[in-house]
Design a protein around this motif. Structure first.
Motif, PDB file in Angstrom:
ATOM      1  N   GLY A  86       0.816  -1.208   0.000  1.00 14.40           N
ATOM      2  CA  GLY A  86       0.000   0.000   0.000  1.00 14.40           C
ATOM      3  C   GLY A  86       0.847   1.255   0.000  1.00 14.40           C
ATOM      4  O   GLY A  86       0.583   2.216  -0.744  1.00 14.40           O
ATOM      5  N   VAL A  87       1.907   1.260   0.823  1.00 16.78           N
ATOM      6  CA  VAL A  87       2.801   2.425   0.866  1.00 16.78           C
ATOM      7  C   VAL A  87       3.487   2.607  -0.484  1.00 16.78           C
ATOM      8  O   VAL A  87       3.572   3.728  -1.021  1.00 16.78           O
ATOM      9  CB  VAL A  87       3.845   2.250   1.995  1.00 16.78           C
ATOM     10  N   THR A  88       3.982   1.516  -1.045  1.00 18.53           N
ATOM     11  CA  THR A  88       4.676   1.604  -2.341  1.00 18.53           C
ATOM     12  C   THR A  88       3.739   2.133  -3.423  1.00 18.53           C
ATOM     13  O   THR A  88       4.119   2.986  -4.250  1.00 18.53           O
ATOM     14  CB  THR A  88       5.218   0.224  -2.744  1.00 18.53           C
TER      15      THR A  88
ATOM     16  N   ALA B  58       4.418   5.796  -5.096  1.00 12.40           N
ATOM     17  CA  ALA B  58       4.675   5.832  -6.539  1.00 12.40           C
ATOM     18  C   ALA B  58       3.703   6.782  -7.228  1.00 12.40           C
ATOM     19  O   ALA B  58       4.095   7.547  -8.136  1.00 12.40           O
ATOM     20  CB  ALA B  58       4.553   4.433  -7.132  1.00 12.40           C
ATOM     21  N   THR B  59       2.456   6.764  -6.794  1.00  8.49           N
ATOM     22  CA  THR B  59       1.464   7.671  -7.381  1.00  8.49           C
ATOM     23  C   THR B  59       1.759   9.121  -7.009  1.00  8.49           C
ATOM     24  O   THR B  59       1.602  10.036  -7.833  1.00  8.49           O
ATOM     25  CB  THR B  59       0.054   7.277  -6.904  1.00  8.49           C
ATOM     26  N   ALA B  60       2.194   9.322  -5.735  1.00 10.69           N
ATOM     27  CA  ALA B  60       2.473  10.691  -5.285  1.00 10.69           C
ATOM     28  C   ALA B  60       3.641  11.323  -6.042  1.00 10.69           C
ATOM     29  O   ALA B  60       3.712  12.550  -6.179  1.00 10.69           O
ATOM     30  CB  ALA B  60       2.760  10.682  -3.776  1.00 10.69           C
ATOM     31  N   LEU B  61       4.566  10.497  -6.527  1.00  9.46           N
ATOM     32  CA  LEU B  61       5.742  11.022  -7.230  1.00  9.46           C
ATOM     33  C   LEU B  61       5.471  11.339  -8.698  1.00  9.46           C
ATOM     34  O   LEU B  61       6.283  12.013  -9.349  1.00  9.46           O
ATOM     35  CB  LEU B  61       6.890  10.009  -7.144  1.00  9.46           C
ATOM     36  N   VAL B  62       4.357  10.883  -9.230  1.00 12.31           N
ATOM     37  CA  VAL B  62       4.052  11.120 -10.639  1.00 12.31           C
ATOM     38  C   VAL B  62       3.959  12.613 -10.970  1.00 12.31           C
ATOM     39  O   VAL B  62       4.517  13.067 -11.991  1.00 12.31           O
ATOM     40  CB  VAL B  62       2.767  10.375 -11.044  1.00 12.31           C
ATOM     41  N   PRO B  63       3.252  13.453 -10.140  1.00  6.72           N
ATOM     42  CA  PRO B  63       3.210  14.888 -10.481  1.00  6.72           C
ATOM     43  C   PRO B  63       4.595  15.519 -10.566  1.00  6.72           C
ATOM     44  O   PRO B  63       4.840  16.386 -11.425  1.00  6.72           O
ATOM     45  CB  PRO B  63       2.399  15.494  -9.330  1.00  6.72           C
TER      46      PRO B  63
ATOM     47  N   VAL C 237      10.348   7.896 -16.668  1.00  7.18           N
ATOM     48  CA  VAL C 237      10.146   7.857 -15.208  1.00  7.18           C
ATOM     49  C   VAL C 237       8.665   7.754 -14.870  1.00  7.18           C
ATOM     50  O   VAL C 237       8.265   6.972 -13.985  1.00  7.18           O
ATOM     51  CB  VAL C 237      10.777   9.108 -14.548  1.00  7.18           C
ATOM     52  N   VAL C 238       7.844   8.539 -15.596  1.00 12.82           N
ATOM     53  CA  VAL C 238       6.397   8.473 -15.362  1.00 12.82           C
ATOM     54  C   VAL C 238       5.868   7.075 -15.647  1.00 12.82           C
ATOM     55  O   VAL C 238       5.068   6.506 -14.874  1.00 12.82           O
ATOM     56  CB  VAL C 238       5.654   9.512 -16.226  1.00 12.82           C
TER      57      VAL C 238
ATOM     58  N   HIS D   8       3.226   1.297  -9.663  1.00 13.51           N
ATOM     59  CA  HIS D   8       1.885   1.437  -9.083  1.00 13.51           C
ATOM     60  C   HIS D   8       1.001   0.248  -9.456  1.00 13.51           C
ATOM     61  O   HIS D   8       0.321  -0.334  -8.593  1.00 13.51           O
ATOM     62  CB  HIS D   8       1.253   2.739  -9.568  1.00 13.51           C
ATOM     63  N   THR D   9       1.012  -0.120 -10.729  1.00 17.82           N
ATOM     64  CA  THR D   9       0.153  -1.214 -11.196  1.00 17.82           C
ATOM     65  C   THR D   9       0.537  -2.535 -10.548  1.00 17.82           C
ATOM     66  O   THR D   9      -0.327  -3.289 -10.051  1.00 17.82           O
ATOM     67  CB  THR D   9       0.241  -1.337 -12.724  1.00 17.82           C
TER      68      THR D   9
END
Length: 577
Positions: A38-40, A44-49, A74-75, A82-83
């Motif tokens: 869950g953390v990963t 990972a989603t938080a770093l996309v922006p 990277v995105v 994430h997936t």
């Protein structure tokens, strides 16, 4: 396919919170795995922006194709992480749900078996049903949301920190909004918890009323009471619906709150960030990243809100389960208090001290009483369904016999006994398919017992004979058919002592005569006690005992008592009419 683990050790039933923590400790590996995934996933989603912002500034704005391709990679990599972790997290949390719900069901069933005759005196059937179904589901949901909630909290911290570093004013406003959000959620959780308790109680009452109606449907039709009970069920259903609506109101406020606060934050960040981008304080890429951080915050904030709601529901469910777990059985196993003698298959003499009844070993004894409840009470004491009196088995008190041994030595059947759902073979012989004995010989034993119970025609009328599927409580059977199959189930056990309470009340006189004539020979060498007022059964017994005011007042054969004891003659004549 892997089997789910059974709960180990005694549950901590001191409170609902302690029980949920005990349950969580029992599957700590699954919860830790769900938390890691869950953390990963959330990080990972938080770093996309941030990656998108760099792609804009270093790639598009600087017109550098290489940097654009690198940050695009990277995105994509973050999306792949994430997936993959989301899939693994889903697999783990699904198992966590099953383990939590499965443990709840197992603990409920174990307690039901332990309580035995105590349960219906202390808890309504609908309450037990709700614990085993809806409450198990809610406790399982709490195990699911925990890993996701921790991941959401970490993601919230990461995204908030990056937002502060990009747009400090809006970032600190978002941080300040967190305790405000927690306060608002806390204000909503208290009424939600209270209303969920009311809804849960209403659902249990409704389930109890439904099970009572189903169980007594034949009787209701006989006395024309269907409409009355239908009106009562409808009124309770409406009350349950109103309780559900009251819960839905608070749930709706939670959902609205979950959407409103992040939406306000998005508007604030866009307004502040756009002004700073125009002034040149931040780059276009940083503006896009700031917007992405804020939009992302909606997801973890929603997960945390959902976690609060699910844990509130799980707490209500756990309170119900803890209440069940804390019920003490009326019958306790006291066999450790002294020396225990475990007898072989030969029955011993049984003495019910309170009534003065003595059951000679290997004899077919019929017991009748001026008040049927007195005879039934004797049967309950002999089978130790109650500890209201003193009973001797041989030279030893029956309370000194381990319950496990007692239940294999003495079986008591009552009119309240039921069939479960499953094939007829499974219902009549609980060890069908488990015994190493050849199935053909087991079927022969089953059919012998069915013949004694005069139920051969019942089996022959079923579409697949012994393999026919029966629904719970034998709903497709008449009262007489069900009673005969229950008698056959008791006879198949071949226990040394069999106590039958009113086993022929729902059959006609011809069938009753067949049962009475076959019962004694089928139980030759074993002790059989039948509580009955039927002259047909009494006339076939080896020995008849008359009970009045809870005490034995006469003994002999049926013919002897008819001649010598007027009260017996009146009792039999009254009940034989």
């Amino acid at each position: 396919m892997r089997d789910l683990p059974e709960p180990v050790g005694d549950p901590d039933s001191r409170s609902a919170t302690r029980f949920l923590l005990w349950l969580a400790r029992g599957q700590v590996r699954g919860l830790v795995a769900a938390t890691v995934f869950g953390v990963t996933t959330m990080v990972a989603t938080a770093l996309v922006p941030a990656a998108i912002g760099q792609a804009i500034d270093a790639g598009l704005d600087a017109r550098d194709p290489g940097a654009l391709m690198a940050w695009t990679g990277v995105v994509l990599a973050l999306g792949a992480v994430h997936t993959a972790t989301a899939m693994l997290r889903h697999r783990v949390v699904a198992r966590n749900y099953l383990v939590g719900a499965f443990a709840t069901v197992i603990l409920t069933v174990r307690k039901i078996v332990q309580l035995g005759n105590t349960l219906p005196k202390r808890l309504a059937s609908g309450e037990v049903l709700s614990i085993g179904v809806s409450d198990a589901d809610r406790i399982g949901d709490a195990m699911v949301i925990t890993g996701r909630g921790v991941g959401a909290l970490v993601g919230l911290i990461v995204a908030g920190g990056m937002l502060i570093s990009t747009v400090p004013e809006a970032g600190w406003a978002a941080v300040a909004a967190v305790p405000l959000a927690a306060f608002g959620i806390g204000r909503l959780l208290r009424p939600l918890h209270s209303r969920q308790q009311d809804q849960r109680a209403a659902q249990a009452d409704l389930a109890t009323r439904a099970s009572d109606i189903v169980a007594g449907l034949r009787a209701l039709r006989g006395i024309g009471g269907e409409d009355v009970f239908l009106d009562r069920y409808r009124a309770q259903s409406q009350a349950t619906m109103r309780a559900g609506i009251r819960v839905a109101v608070v749930d709706a406020l939670l959902v609205g709150y979950k959407a409103l606060l992040p939406g306000l934050l998005v508007a604030l960040v866009v307004w502040v960030g756009a002004r700073q981008a125009i002034s040149g304080a931040i780059t276009p890429g940083e503006l896009v990243a700031a917007y992405g951080y804020t939009a992302y915050l909606i997801s973890p904030f929603g997960t945390l809100t959902a976690m609060a709601g699910k844990w509130a529901k799980a707490h209500v469910a756990a309170e119900r389960l803890v209440r069940l777990l804390n019920i003490e059985p009326e019958i306790t196993d006291m066999s450790g208090a002294g020396p225990v003698h475990v007898w072989g298959p030969s029955p011993q003499r049984i003495v019910d001290v309170e009534s003065g009844l003595t059951l000679a070993p290997g004899r077919f004894t019929a017991v009748t009483a001026t008040e049927p409840a007195d005879a039934a009470a004797i049967a309950h004491r002999i089978g130790r369904l109650s500890d209201d009196g003193r009973v001797l088995y041989g030279e030893q008190k029956i309370t000194d016999l381990p319950l496990g041994v007692l239940r294999k030595t003495i079986i008591v059947t009552t009119p309240e006994d039921r069939l479960f759902s499953g094939t007829l073979r499974e219902q009549l012989d609980p060890h069908a398919g488990v015994r190493e004995t050849a199935s053909r010989s087991r079927d022969a034993a089953i059919m012998d017992a069915i013949d004694v119970a005069s139920a051969s025609n019942v089996v022959n009328e079923l579409p697949a004979g012994l393999d026919s599927y029966l629904h719970a409580a034998g709903q497709e059977l008449s009262g007489g058919q069900l009673q005969r199959l229950l008698l056959a189930r008791a006879l198949i056990t071949e226990v040394p002592v069999l106590v039958l309470v009113e086993p022929t009340t729902a059959v006609d006189a011809h069938t009753e005569a067949e049962i009475a004539s076959r019962l004694g020979p089928a139980r030759a060498g074993k002790t059989t006690m039948v509580v009955t007022s039927s002259p047909i059964v009494l006339s076939r017994a080896d020995h008849v005992v008359m009970v009045s005011a809870g005490r034995v007042v006469a003994e002999g054969t049926h013919a002897e008592l008819l001649k010598t004891h007027p009260e017996y003659a009146r009792t039999v004549a009254r009940d034989g009419q």
